[in-house]
Design a protein around this motif. Structure first.
Motif, PDB file in Angstrom:
ATOM      1  N   MET A   1       2.222 -11.660  11.178  1.00  0.00           N
ATOM      2  CA  MET A   1       1.745 -10.514  10.416  1.00  0.00           C
ATOM      3  C   MET A   1       0.336 -10.127  10.870  1.00  0.00           C
ATOM      4  O   MET A   1      -0.520 -10.995  11.045  1.00  0.00           O
ATOM      5  CB  MET A   1       1.745 -10.863   8.921  1.00  0.00           C
ATOM      6  CG  MET A   1       1.168  -9.784   8.023  1.00  0.00           C
ATOM      7  SD  MET A   1       2.036  -8.219   8.209  1.00  0.00           S
ATOM      8  CE  MET A   1       1.006  -7.153   7.204  1.00  0.00           C
TER       9      MET A   1
ATOM     10  N   CYS B   1      -0.019  -1.841   8.685  1.00  0.00           N
ATOM     11  CA  CYS B   1       0.564  -3.177   8.727  1.00  0.00           C
ATOM     12  C   CYS B   1       1.420  -3.287   9.981  1.00  0.00           C
ATOM     13  O   CYS B   1       2.104  -2.344  10.371  1.00  0.00           O
ATOM     14  CB  CYS B   1       1.449  -3.419   7.504  1.00  0.00           C
ATOM     15  SG  CYS B   1       0.567  -3.509   5.938  1.00  0.00           S
TER      16      CYS B   1
ATOM     17  N   ILE C   1      -3.783 -10.148   3.056  1.00  0.00           N
ATOM     18  CA  ILE C   1      -2.748  -9.942   4.057  1.00  0.00           C
ATOM     19  C   ILE C   1      -1.705 -11.030   3.854  1.00  0.00           C
ATOM     20  O   ILE C   1      -2.045 -12.205   3.755  1.00  0.00           O
ATOM     21  CB  ILE C   1      -3.341  -9.945   5.485  1.00  0.00           C
ATOM     22  CG1 ILE C   1      -2.234  -9.848   6.541  1.00  0.00           C
ATOM     23  CG2 ILE C   1      -4.231 -11.149   5.738  1.00  0.00           C
ATOM     24  CD1 ILE C   1      -2.755  -9.647   7.965  1.00  0.00           C
ATOM     25  N   TRP C   2      -0.435 -10.636   3.772  1.00  0.00           N
ATOM     26  CA  TRP C   2       0.588 -11.618   3.406  1.00  0.00           C
ATOM     27  C   TRP C   2       1.925 -11.269   4.070  1.00  0.00           C
ATOM     28  O   TRP C   2       2.147 -10.136   4.508  1.00  0.00           O
ATOM     29  CB  TRP C   2       0.785 -11.664   1.890  1.00  0.00           C
ATOM     30  CG  TRP C   2       1.137 -10.323   1.282  1.00  0.00           C
ATOM     31  CD1 TRP C   2       0.258  -9.371   0.838  1.00  0.00           C
ATOM     32  CD2 TRP C   2       2.442  -9.776   1.099  1.00  0.00           C
ATOM     33  NE1 TRP C   2       0.936  -8.261   0.392  1.00  0.00           N
ATOM     34  CE2 TRP C   2       2.282  -8.476   0.540  1.00  0.00           C
ATOM     35  CE3 TRP C   2       3.731 -10.232   1.345  1.00  0.00           C
ATOM     36  CZ2 TRP C   2       3.369  -7.660   0.219  1.00  0.00           C
ATOM     37  CZ3 TRP C   2       4.816  -9.417   1.037  1.00  0.00           C
ATOM     38  CH2 TRP C   2       4.623  -8.149   0.465  1.00  0.00           C
ATOM     39  N   LEU C   3       2.805 -12.265   4.129  1.00  0.00           N
ATOM     40  CA  LEU C   3       4.171 -12.072   4.621  1.00  0.00           C
ATOM     41  C   LEU C   3       5.116 -12.973   3.860  1.00  0.00           C
ATOM     42  O   LEU C   3       4.826 -14.149   3.623  1.00  0.00           O
ATOM     43  CB  LEU C   3       4.258 -12.370   6.123  1.00  0.00           C
ATOM     44  CG  LEU C   3       5.654 -12.220   6.744  1.00  0.00           C
ATOM     45  CD1 LEU C   3       5.576 -11.582   8.135  1.00  0.00           C
ATOM     46  CD2 LEU C   3       6.381 -13.573   6.836  1.00  0.00           C
TER      47      LEU C   3
ATOM     48  N   ASP D   1      -0.557 -15.983   3.946  1.00  0.00           N
ATOM     49  CA  ASP D   1      -1.333 -15.470   2.819  1.00  0.00           C
ATOM     50  C   ASP D   1      -2.810 -15.725   3.100  1.00  0.00           C
ATOM     51  O   ASP D   1      -3.263 -16.868   3.116  1.00  0.00           O
ATOM     52  CB  ASP D   1      -0.913 -16.170   1.521  1.00  0.00           C
ATOM     53  CG  ASP D   1      -1.308 -15.385   0.281  1.00  0.00           C
ATOM     54  OD1 ASP D   1      -2.073 -14.406   0.404  1.00  0.00           O
ATOM     55  OD2 ASP D   1      -0.839 -15.744  -0.817  1.00  0.00           O
TER      56      ASP D   1
ATOM     57  N   GLU E   1       9.187  -9.255   4.653  1.00  0.00           N
ATOM     58  CA  GLU E   1       8.446  -8.281   3.860  1.00  0.00           C
ATOM     59  C   GLU E   1       6.974  -8.659   3.936  1.00  0.00           C
ATOM     60  O   GLU E   1       6.629  -9.832   3.774  1.00  0.00           O
ATOM     61  CB  GLU E   1       8.911  -8.294   2.406  1.00  0.00           C
ATOM     62  CG  GLU E   1      10.385  -7.986   2.220  1.00  0.00           C
ATOM     63  CD  GLU E   1      10.847  -8.256   0.802  1.00  0.00           C
ATOM     64  OE1 GLU E   1      11.041  -7.273   0.053  1.00  0.00           O
ATOM     65  OE2 GLU E   1      11.000  -9.446   0.453  1.00  0.00           O
ATOM     66  N   SER E   2       6.115  -7.679   4.175  1.00  0.00           N
ATOM     67  CA  SER E   2       4.702  -8.014   4.330  1.00  0.00           C
ATOM     68  C   SER E   2       3.827  -6.839   3.936  1.00  0.00           C
ATOM     69  O   SER E   2       4.284  -5.692   3.834  1.00  0.00           O
ATOM     70  CB  SER E   2       4.417  -8.436   5.778  1.00  0.00           C
ATOM     71  OG  SER E   2       4.915  -7.488   6.693  1.00  0.00           O
ATOM     72  N   GLY E   3       2.549  -7.139   3.710  1.00  0.00           N
ATOM     73  CA  GLY E   3       1.654  -6.080   3.283  1.00  0.00           C
ATOM     74  C   GLY E   3       0.194  -6.471   3.382  1.00  0.00           C
ATOM     75  O   GLY E   3      -0.143  -7.648   3.587  1.00  0.00           O
TER      76      GLY E   3
ATOM     77  N   ASP F   1      -3.453  -5.218   1.221  1.00  0.00           N
ATOM     78  CA  ASP F   1      -3.977  -4.406   0.121  1.00  0.00           C
ATOM     79  C   ASP F   1      -4.492  -3.066   0.655  1.00  0.00           C
ATOM     80  O   ASP F   1      -5.293  -3.036   1.597  1.00  0.00           O
ATOM     81  CB  ASP F   1      -5.114  -5.137  -0.591  1.00  0.00           C
ATOM     82  CG  ASP F   1      -4.649  -6.354  -1.368  1.00  0.00           C
ATOM     83  OD1 ASP F   1      -3.438  -6.511  -1.558  1.00  0.00           O
ATOM     84  OD2 ASP F   1      -5.525  -7.159  -1.764  1.00  0.00           O
TER      85      ASP F   1
ATOM     86  N   PRO G   1       3.179  -1.219   2.513  1.00  0.00           N
ATOM     87  CA  PRO G   1       3.842  -2.458   2.926  1.00  0.00           C
ATOM     88  C   PRO G   1       4.995  -2.167   3.891  1.00  0.00           C
ATOM     89  O   PRO G   1       5.473  -1.025   3.961  1.00  0.00           O
ATOM     90  CB  PRO G   1       4.354  -3.050   1.619  1.00  0.00           C
ATOM     91  CG  PRO G   1       4.516  -1.867   0.714  1.00  0.00           C
ATOM     92  CD  PRO G   1       3.424  -0.896   1.094  1.00  0.00           C
TER      93      PRO G   1
ATOM     94  N   SER H   1       8.745  -3.775   5.890  1.00  0.00           N
ATOM     95  CA  SER H   1       9.835  -4.752   5.871  1.00  0.00           C
ATOM     96  C   SER H   1      10.603  -4.650   7.184  1.00  0.00           C
ATOM     97  O   SER H   1      10.524  -3.647   7.905  1.00  0.00           O
ATOM     98  CB  SER H   1      10.781  -4.495   4.689  1.00  0.00           C
ATOM     99  OG  SER H   1      11.433  -3.239   4.831  1.00  0.00           O
TER     100      SER H   1
END
Length: 231
Positions: free
Chosen positions: A80, A107, A156-158, A167, A214-216, A218, A222, A224
């Motif tokens: 990510m 992203c 930032i996460w997945l 994360d 799935e990731s995004g 802030d 996001p 996928s």
């Protein structure tokens, strides 16, 4: 003179707010730009010069759909990333002036054929085939820089099949966006249409057919991606 065949269309990324498209010229990527990820890959997280590699525009892939499991690999990883879209021109730009070249952010996923990359590294060979292949540069729509604000502590996460795998926050980056743009501009004449994938946090891992990623980040749209069976 007549072209032997029609040239390929220029890849483009939708821009949020309006109906504009961002035409992609080049794709630059940074390796080991998060301390925890450097450690998980077996390297000391030192503030050495940024490690750059490239992907061809043909590797670009719009998020939101399904791709076949990449060919030639049995160990393809998700990574990510925070993507920077460049719309200004600059060469040897100071970090203090670098953000003026930035149009916006998105992203992205840097897909990596890890087995091919590791085999090439072990022999001291280039690892282009591990990084640059069809659908290897996944990207979502671009948010304008003015709408996003300053990259700082945004999360930032997945998720892989609903489980959080990565994360972190953008401030965990070893090199900031301004520093990356400045460093890259010392080696290339940056120009509108360039993309910079700024590195990935810890938690990278293999994908498999039927996976849902799935990731995004802030403040950004996001993304996928579904993984299908190999072709």
């Amino acid at each position: 003179m007549t072209m032997l065949f029609d040239p390929p269309a220029t890849p483009a990324v939708p821009v949020i707010r309006g109906d504009s498209l961002f035409p992609v010229r080049r794709i630059f990527c940074v390796g080991r730009n998060y301390e925890a990820h450097a450690r998980e890959m077996g390297f000391a997280p030192e503030r050495e010069a940024p490690i750059w590699f490239t992907k061809s525009p043909a590797a670009l892939c719009a998020a939101g759909g399904m791709i076949p499991y990449p060919p030639g690999t049995r160990n393809c990883h998700y990574e990510m990333e925070f993507v920077v879209a460049i719309a200004g021109s600059g060469f040897r730009v100071d970090a203090a002036d670098a953000m003026a070249l930035v149009f916006g952010y998105a992203c992205g996923l840097d897909l990596t054929r890890r087995d091919l990359q590791n085999a090439a590294k072990a022999k001291g060979f280039p690892w282009d085939t591990g990084k640059d292949f069809e659908n290897a540069a996944v990207i979502g729509p671009i948010t304008r820089a003015a709408d996003f604000g300053i990259p700082a502590a945004q999360r930032i996460w997945l998720k892989q099949n609903g489980t959080i795998r990565q994360d972190a926050v953008l401030s965990d980056m070893i090199w900031s966006v301004a520093e990356l743009v400045a460093d890259l501009s010392g080696m290339y004449h940056l120009a509108p249409g360039d993309l910079i994938y700024t590195g990935t946090p810890a938690g990278v891992g293999p994908i498999a057919p039927k996976d849902l990623l799935e990731s995004g980040i802030d403040g950004l749209a996001p993304i996928s991606l579904r993984v299908g069976e190999p072709e």
